[in-house]
Write a protein that holds these residues in place. Structure first.
Motif, PDB file in Angstrom:
ATOM      1  N   TYR A 218      70.008   4.099  27.812  1.00 22.19           N
ATOM      2  CA  TYR A 218      70.232   5.451  26.933  1.00 22.19           C
ATOM      3  C   TYR A 218      69.520   5.963  26.505  1.00 22.19           C
ATOM      4  O   TYR A 218      69.193   7.013  25.901  1.00 22.19           O
ATOM      5  CB  TYR A 218      71.158   5.228  26.387  1.00 22.19           C
ATOM      6  CG  TYR A 218      73.003   4.620  27.099  1.00 22.19           C
ATOM      7  CD1 TYR A 218      73.978   6.101  27.465  1.00 22.19           C
ATOM      8  CD2 TYR A 218      73.305   3.670  27.328  1.00 22.19           C
ATOM      9  CE1 TYR A 218      74.704   5.726  28.005  1.00 22.19           C
ATOM     10  CE2 TYR A 218      75.051   3.539  28.058  1.00 22.19           C
ATOM     11  CZ  TYR A 218      75.233   4.270  27.822  1.00 22.19           C
ATOM     12  OH  TYR A 218      76.696   4.411  28.827  1.00 22.19           O
TER      13      TYR A 218
ATOM     14  N   GLY B 222      67.341   9.983  16.887  1.00 22.27           N
ATOM     15  CA  GLY B 222      66.261   9.624  17.578  1.00 22.27           C
ATOM     16  C   GLY B 222      65.454   9.109  17.526  1.00 22.27           C
ATOM     17  O   GLY B 222      65.649   7.894  16.209  1.00 22.27           O
TER      18      GLY B 222
ATOM     19  N   ASP C 156      71.360   8.587  19.609  1.00 19.98           N
ATOM     20  CA  ASP C 156      72.399  10.213  19.130  1.00 19.98           C
ATOM     21  C   ASP C 156      71.645  10.992  18.240  1.00 19.98           C
ATOM     22  O   ASP C 156      71.721  11.925  18.540  1.00 19.98           O
ATOM     23  CB  ASP C 156      73.380  10.104  19.888  1.00 19.98           C
ATOM     24  CG  ASP C 156      73.877   9.425  21.088  1.00 19.98           C
ATOM     25  OD1 ASP C 156      73.053   9.953  21.847  1.00 19.98           O
ATOM     26  OD2 ASP C 156      75.090   9.200  21.413  1.00 19.98           O
TER      27      ASP C 156
ATOM     28  N   ALA D  73      77.400   8.304  12.842  1.00 22.87           N
ATOM     29  CA  ALA D  73      76.011   9.413  12.828  1.00 22.87           C
ATOM     30  C   ALA D  73      75.952  10.161  12.031  1.00 22.87           C
ATOM     31  O   ALA D  73      74.483  10.284  11.348  1.00 22.87           O
ATOM     32  CB  ALA D  73      76.868  10.393  14.428  1.00 22.87           C
TER      33      ALA D  73
ATOM     34  N   ARG E 163      73.521   3.472  20.431  1.00 21.48           N
ATOM     35  CA  ARG E 163      74.043   4.228  20.673  1.00 21.48           C
ATOM     36  C   ARG E 163      74.268   5.577  20.044  1.00 21.48           C
ATOM     37  O   ARG E 163      73.617   6.969  20.129  1.00 21.48           O
ATOM     38  CB  ARG E 163      74.182   4.628  22.206  1.00 21.48           C
ATOM     39  CG  ARG E 163      74.200   3.363  23.433  1.00 21.48           C
ATOM     40  CD  ARG E 163      75.026   3.239  23.918  1.00 21.48           C
ATOM     41  NE  ARG E 163      76.291   5.041  24.337  1.00 21.48           N
ATOM     42  CZ  ARG E 163      77.067   5.166  25.367  1.00 21.48           C
ATOM     43  NH1 ARG E 163      77.579   4.156  25.589  1.00 21.48           N
ATOM     44  NH2 ARG E 163      77.289   6.304  25.766  1.00 21.48           N
ATOM     45  N   ASP E 164      75.322   5.101  18.929  1.00 24.87           N
ATOM     46  CA  ASP E 164      75.092   6.437  17.989  1.00 24.87           C
ATOM     47  C   ASP E 164      74.462   6.626  17.207  1.00 24.87           C
ATOM     48  O   ASP E 164      73.614   7.734  17.107  1.00 24.87           O
ATOM     49  CB  ASP E 164      76.498   5.870  17.215  1.00 24.87           C
ATOM     50  CG  ASP E 164      77.693   5.961  17.725  1.00 24.87           C
ATOM     51  OD1 ASP E 164      78.378   6.306  18.781  1.00 24.87           O
ATOM     52  OD2 ASP E 164      78.227   4.959  16.984  1.00 24.87           O
TER      53      ASP E 164
END
Length: 375
Positions: A190, A127, A124, A97, A120-121
């Motif tokens: 997600y 975006g 988060d 991230a 997913r990282d």
């Protein structure tokens, strides 16, 4: 085009050792103890090497994270890294991230090497503030943000560099790995990331499917069994279809593992499980011990036969069994849902992928098959 790269060094670590994922330090430690070898960096380097051959002139320095999180892969491809984030000695999702946040304002496209968890990282962290593209290095990769293979991911980057690709929102999906290990398949959406719209080179997301028709599955099971000489092994890849085939043949197997049955007769009954949840090494040893057939089914919506969620069926395993003993099984409804798109293979071995490409019969029932293209 300013290009950024983030590599998740442990992505895919649990695949070939049969752990159904790589999330969490405990799973990663277990994978290493079982002999797993990190492959994310080398697959990222493969994509960058392909990119070098497709872009004219010198490629500007690639902005990246230090060491195994990117710089190593850039150097392995003969390119110049510009390190803008230095990870901890032991990388974590927080490093992914942080690296993505550092790179996002500086690049036109952020390439990442990882799986659904890595996607997913990034979701988060950044975006839709920057376009991204995944080099597939994870275990499952159900999201629609990855290239079909490292080489095709590079082709997609080259298309975007030539300004020939628009951007679209693509789904980020992930499975609950702990639920999978307990025999429950639970996936959810997600969110979305912005990716280049490059058909054929970017994979589709996995789609859910209804329970297989019992009559269709019974016919597929009968056809598979009729092809097995007594005493031969039948290796079943993961999936609802193959699990239903095993049940029709009298064996109970986990839905997400790679399992082996032995044919005691050439009829549709009498097959029994000899090993479940096999690793690549264990499977290779088993396949070398007896004549073996490998049955796989495409992932719904994506069409992947090999390289997504079944890395235990490694190039060594496929060569030991013989590519001519690879059986593709699917209901007619599953094939129809692909809308004419080809079946896909990404074994990590280019020569083997080329050998498997072409048209191959897909068993759809008793005495029924459909010739279908594989890319």
């Amino acid at each position: 085009m300013r290009l950024g790269l983030v590599v998740n060094p442990v992505a895919g670590l649990g695949g070939r050792v049969g752990l159904k994922g790589s999330d969490g330090e405990a799973v990663q430690a277990r994978a290493l103890a079982l002999g797993a070898r990190p492959r994310a960096s080398e697959r990222a380097a493969l994509a960058l090497t392909e990119l070098r051959s497709r872009l004219p002139g010198d490629i500007p320095p690639i902005l990246t994270a230090g060491g195994p999180m990117g710089a190593d892969a850039v150097r392995a491809a003969g390119l110049v890294p510009e390190v803008v984030y230095k990870p901890q000695s032991r990388t974590t999702p927080d490093d992914t991230a942080a690296a993505a946040k550092a790179l996002a304002p500086l690049v036109d496209l952020l390439v990442f090497a990882g799986g659904d968890g890595t996607a997913r990282d990034l979701l988060d962290a950044v975006g839709t503030s920057v376009p991204v593209l995944g080099v597939p290095t994870g275990v499952k990769m159900h999201s629609a943000v990855f290239g079909v293979s490292p080489r095709l991911a590079a082709e997609a980057v080259a298309v975007m560099a030539a300004r020939r690709a628009r951007l679209i929102d693509a789904e980020v999906m992930d499975l609950d790995e702990e639920a999978v290990r307990e025999g429950r398949v639970t996936a959810r959406l997600y969110g979305h990331l912005r990716v280049p719209d490059v058909p054929v080179r970017i994979q589709q997301r996995k789609t859910g499917s209804s329970a297989p028709n019992p009559a269709a599955i019974g016919g597929i099971a009968a056809e598979v069994a009729s092809r097995l000489p007594a005493g031969d092994l039948l290796v079943l890849g993961p999936g609802g279809t193959t699990r239903a085939v095993a049940a029709a043949l009298g064996a109970a197997v986990p839905v997400m593992g790679v399992n082996a049955l032995r044919a005691s007769t050439g009829v549709t009954t009498g097959l029994s499980a000899v090993a479940t949840d096999l690793s690549a090494d264990g499977l290779a040893e088993l396949v070398r011990s007896a004549p073996s057939w490998i049955a796989v089914t495409p992932i719904g919506g994506q069409g992947f036969l090999l390289g997504r969620g079944n890395q235990q069926i490694s190039p060594d395993v496929l060569r030991a069994a013989g590519p001519d003993r690879l059986l593709v099984v699917a209901t007619e409804a599953k094939l129809a849902a692909l809308g004419g798109r080809p079946l896909l293979v990404d074994t990590g071995d280019d020569a083997l992928d080329r050998e498997l490409a072409g048209h191959r019969p897909v068993i759809t029932g008793r005495g029924r098959s459909t010739m279908y293209p594989i890319h």
